[in-house]
Design an enzyme around this catalytic site. Structure first.
Site, PDB file in Angstrom:
ATOM      1  N   GLU A  85       0.812  -1.220   0.000  1.00  0.00           N
ATOM      2  CA  GLU A  85       0.000   0.000   0.000  1.00  0.00           C
ATOM      3  C   GLU A  85       0.844   1.268   0.000  1.00  0.00           C
ATOM      4  OE1 GLU A  85      -3.407   2.168   2.751  1.00  0.00           O
ATOM      5  OE2 GLU A  85      -3.282  -0.018   2.723  1.00  0.00           O
ATOM      6  N   LYS A 280      -7.442  -0.300  11.230  1.00  0.00           N
ATOM      7  CA  LYS A 280      -6.839  -0.822   9.999  1.00  0.00           C
ATOM      8  C   LYS A 280      -5.548  -0.069   9.707  1.00  0.00           C
ATOM      9  CE  LYS A 280      -6.123  -0.941   5.354  1.00  0.00           C
ATOM     10  NZ  LYS A 280      -5.265  -0.054   4.553  1.00  0.00           N
ATOM     11  N   ASP A 296       3.152 -14.548  11.415  1.00  0.00           N
ATOM     12  CA  ASP A 296       1.811 -14.849  10.906  1.00  0.00           C
ATOM     13  C   ASP A 296       0.895 -13.640  11.113  1.00  0.00           C
ATOM     14  OD1 ASP A 296      -0.727 -15.793  10.347  1.00  0.00           O
ATOM     15  OD2 ASP A 296      -0.494 -17.667  11.447  1.00  0.00           O
ATOM     16  N   HIS A 393      -1.692  10.803   0.636  1.00  0.00           N
ATOM     17  CA  HIS A 393      -1.847   9.451   0.105  1.00  0.00           C
ATOM     18  C   HIS A 393      -1.819   9.456  -1.419  1.00  0.00           C
ATOM     19  CE1 HIS A 393      -3.143   5.292  -0.139  1.00  0.00           C
ATOM     20  NE2 HIS A 393      -4.056   5.666  -1.019  1.00  0.00           N
TER      21      HIS A 393
END
Length: 440
Positions: A85, A280, A296, A393
């Site tokens: 991202e 998130k 993991d 962004h």
């Protein structure tokens, strides 16, 4: 219509590629070439990757980046991050530099307890079951001795085993709730091996327990498995400084900036729709470190989101406070990580990531990952309460858009320069690109 395939796992890698290309893609030759393009040129390395999972066709690459200038407990780190991202690494780096000049990050490991459970059904008297458990508890631990021997030599092992009555939630359901210390290993295989041994002992001893035999009662083990919810495998990371040091330039005065951040965090605490996106963003930072270090991330994600819901509603993982002229921003998050075992000793880039981090212990890696999440969240919230999230962004996403449009290196440079002073929305980039092409 494609027919089911028999014995796919027994095919060679070339045969697997041929089958998938012929039956599931529009251009088999292009597919074959694409899949082979991402093979390692070194056959030994490719064989290593082929054996990580089953039915391997090729390697799937993610960018491996570095966020520098993280001062954590007076030690300076460059943190490896693996993520696709745009803006995540840049945002973390920006936050690291901001706090480098204000004392850096402080971290504390609050606990390292891991959990596993043996789930079983018992149709009988609960008091008799409790008596039975008390009698066999030491036997459960001793039977697992061959499994725990090496872990115990290093200072880990089984911490405790409890009998828990869960019949209020599900009729006849009980569990052995077991806690472990696994040191630098994440410990999944160790814990699951112990649990399966507990289950064998439990069923065997139940068959010979006189009161059960007389009453016609028995134990049926349903499953034995570790839990990825580890609320006592917990780490805290924080930053704080006098409010006047929160100088972010001309956008806003320090006091107003601090108050806006505190209000943004208050909203994330009470509004689940905001909290999910808020968290998130935290996981953007944590997952990138977890991936880069061969851990993991699915287990971490599941445990973290369960922790965010532990009080009955989903809420923010981070907190902010302005008190007595001091701004504080912190996180407490469960992270069960390992620095030995799994991919940590196999994957070349994982080994490099560990080397870059100074070959951390599991406790140290917990702290580093938590800091990455806190830094990412601080950067995101700072943007939200000042310029908005899209300005930064979209500028970082600019190259992705230009690559999709097929821009040349010269066009990329021209348009990157253009958007240094202009808002980079997707449509604005497309318009500017087409204008540049037409002008040529």
């Amino acid at each position: 219509m494609t027919k089911p395939v028999e014995g796919f796992s027994k095919l060679s890698k070339e045969e697997k590629i041929d089958w998938i290309a012929k039956n599931y893609t529009d251009d088999p030759e292009t597919t074959r070439a694409l899949l082979k393009r991402y093979w390692h040129s070194d056959p030994k390395l490719q064989r290593l990757h082929d054996e990580f999972i089953e039915n391997t066709l090729t390697n799937y690459y993610l960018p491996f980046g570095i966020a520098p200038n993280f001062l954590i407990n007076r030690t300076l780190y460059a943190i490896p991050m693996a993520i696709e991202e745009s803006s995540v690494v840049a945002a973390a780096s920006r936050a690291a530099k901001f706090w480098l000049e204000r004392g850096g990050f402080k971290t504390t490991v609050l606990g390292t307890e891991k959990i596993g459970q043996v789930h079983f059904m018992f149709h009988g008297d609960a008091a008799r079951l409790e008596t039975f458990f008390i009698q066999i508890k030491s036997k459960l631990i001793s039977d697992a001795g061959p499994i725990t021997k090496n872990m115990e030599k290093r200072g880990g092992g089984i911490s405790n085993i409890e009998l828990r009555d869960k019949t209020a939630a599900l009729p006849h359901y009980y569990q052995l709730h077991c806690t472990f210390e696994t040191l630098d290993a994440m410990g999944a295989n160790f814990i699951n091996s112990c649990l399966e041994q507990f289950a064998q002992t439990l069923e065997r001893e139940a068959r010979h327990f006189g009161p059960f035999v007389e009453a016609g009662e028995n134990i049926e083990v349903v499953m034995s498995i570790l839990s990825n919810y580890v609320p006592k495998c917990l780490v805290r990371a924080e930053v704080n400084c006098p409010v006047e040091k929160l100088d972010i330039g001309d956008a806003m005065a320090p006091e107003e900036f601090a108050q806006r951040v505190v209000r943004a965090l208050a909203i994330a605490k009470v509004e689940p729709h905001r909290a999910v996106t808020h968290n998130k963003g935290i996981m953007n930072g944590i997952d990138a470190v977890v991936l880069a270090t061969g851990n993991d991330f699915r287990a971490v994600e599941a445990g973290v989101h369960a922790y965010a819901s532990r009080e009955g509603t989903y809420t923010s993982l981070t907190h902010a406070e302005l008190a007595n002229g001091i701004f504080s921003f912190w996180i407490e998050v469960p992270l069960a990580l390992g620095t030995v075992g799994g991919l940590t000793n196999l994957h070349p880039l994982v080994k490099l990531a560990m080397e870059i981090l100074g070959k951390p212990t599991a406790r140290e890696l917990m702290q580093i990952a938590a800091v990455a999440g806190l830094a990412q969240n601080f950067a995101a919230v700072s943007s939200l309460v000042t310029t908005g999230i899209q300005e930064g962004h979209m500028k970082m996403h600019l190259l992705n858009i230009l690559n999709q449009l097929g821009a040349t290196p010269d066009e990329k440079k021209a348009l990157t320069d253009h958007f240094k002073g202009n808002t980079a929305t997707h449509s604005a980039v497309v318009d500017a690109f087409e204008h540049l092409r037409n002008r040529k």
